[in-house]
Design a protein around this motif. Structure first.
Motif, mmCIF file in Angstrom:
data_model
loop_
_atom_site.group_PDB
_atom_site.id
_atom_site.type_symbol
_atom_site.label_atom_id
_atom_site.label_comp_id
_atom_site.label_asym_id
_atom_site.label_seq_id
_atom_site.Cartn_x
_atom_site.Cartn_y
_atom_site.Cartn_z
ATOM 1 N N GLU A 20 -53.061 44.577 45.219
ATOM 2 C CA GLU A 20 -52.057 45.679 44.408
ATOM 3 C C GLU A 20 -50.601 45.983 45.553
ATOM 4 O O GLU A 20 -49.647 46.500 45.314
ATOM 5 C CB GLU A 20 -52.663 47.339 44.603
ATOM 6 N N GLY B 249 -48.684 43.112 44.868
ATOM 7 C CA GLY B 249 -47.940 43.533 43.511
ATOM 8 C C GLY B 249 -46.873 44.749 43.576
ATOM 9 O O GLY B 249 -45.018 44.401 43.284
ATOM 10 N N HIS B 250 -46.631 45.753 44.676
ATOM 11 C CA HIS B 250 -46.142 46.535 44.785
ATOM 12 C C HIS B 250 -44.424 45.441 45.646
ATOM 13 O O HIS B 250 -42.951 46.325 45.752
ATOM 14 C CB HIS B 250 -45.752 47.456 45.846
ATOM 15 N N MET C 141 -43.442 42.548 45.600
ATOM 16 C CA MET C 141 -42.744 41.602 44.075
ATOM 17 C C MET C 141 -41.903 42.123 43.292
ATOM 18 O O MET C 141 -40.696 42.057 43.275
ATOM 19 C CB MET C 141 -43.994 41.494 43.597
ATOM 20 N N GLU C 142 -42.298 44.165 43.300
ATOM 21 C CA GLU C 142 -41.470 44.936 42.547
ATOM 22 C C GLU C 142 -40.228 44.865 42.717
ATOM 23 O O GLU C 142 -38.877 44.882 42.544
ATOM 24 C CB GLU C 142 -42.489 46.451 42.030
ATOM 25 N N ALA C 143 -39.953 44.960 44.571
ATOM 26 C CA ALA C 143 -39.184 45.273 45.462
ATOM 27 C C ALA C 143 -37.692 43.375 45.023
ATOM 28 O O ALA C 143 -36.700 44.326 45.864
ATOM 29 C CB ALA C 143 -39.216 45.492 46.477
ATOM 30 N N ASP D 68 -34.674 40.006 40.104
ATOM 31 C CA ASP D 68 -35.164 39.382 39.422
ATOM 32 C C ASP D 68 -35.609 37.998 39.629
ATOM 33 O O ASP D 68 -36.462 37.256 39.010
ATOM 34 C CB ASP D 68 -35.088 39.800 37.663
#
Length: 156
Positions: free
Chosen positions: A143, A146-147, A149-151, A154
């Protein structure tokens, strides 16, 4: 050498390391050891481990030896991401090291002359079911990654 970006000199250093040039490898170790040590320390503290300098040095040495022996730097496609890659590899190696250390500490040693009964044998064999603490830690780590990586933009 900056950890967030790499310049042409850093790319050349990596190429020389891939060719197993000892001087380049020494420069790489000098440049990246602080990053590796910080990643090890941060990951272990994040999971509540007591961090000793001895453990950090052992883990860092194992990582660097693996990078050299197995030419692991060649696996990194985007050379500018080597600092990030090293941080992730270092954190993962730290957790694996502490897990092995914990398993060794809890292992029961029995003299060869000792007769083992069926009940005692069941206690000594590892369970095939996953440890709920390990599963929880893995889910939590997934988790958090994942957070993180979202930062990233793209393209990264």
């Amino acid at each position: 050498m900056s950890y967030g970006t790499q310049d042409e000199g850093d790319d050349l250093l990596i190429e020389r390391c891939l060719r197993k040039e000892m001087e380049a490898w020494a420069d790489f170790v000098t440049a990246y050891s602080p990053l590796i040590s910080a990643a090890i320390t941060n990951r272990l503290k994040l999971y509540g481990f007591r961090v000793s300098l001895h453990d950090v040095n052992d883990i860092r040495q194992q990582i660097l030896a693996g990078l050299w022996q197995d030419n692991k730097l060649s696996e990194v496609k985007n050379r500018s991401s080597i600092p990030y890659w090293l941080a992730i590899v270092s954190g993962n190696a730290a957790l694996a090291y502490m897990k092995r250390k914990k398993n060794m500490a809890t292992r029961k040693f029995i003299p060869l002359s000792h007769n083992i009964g069926e009940d005692e044998l069941g206690d000594l064999l590892p369970s095939s079911s996953p440890d709920p603490r390990d599963e929880s830690s893995c889910n939590e780590l997934t988790e958090k990654i994942g957070h993180a990586m979202e930062a990233f933009p793209d393209q990264e």
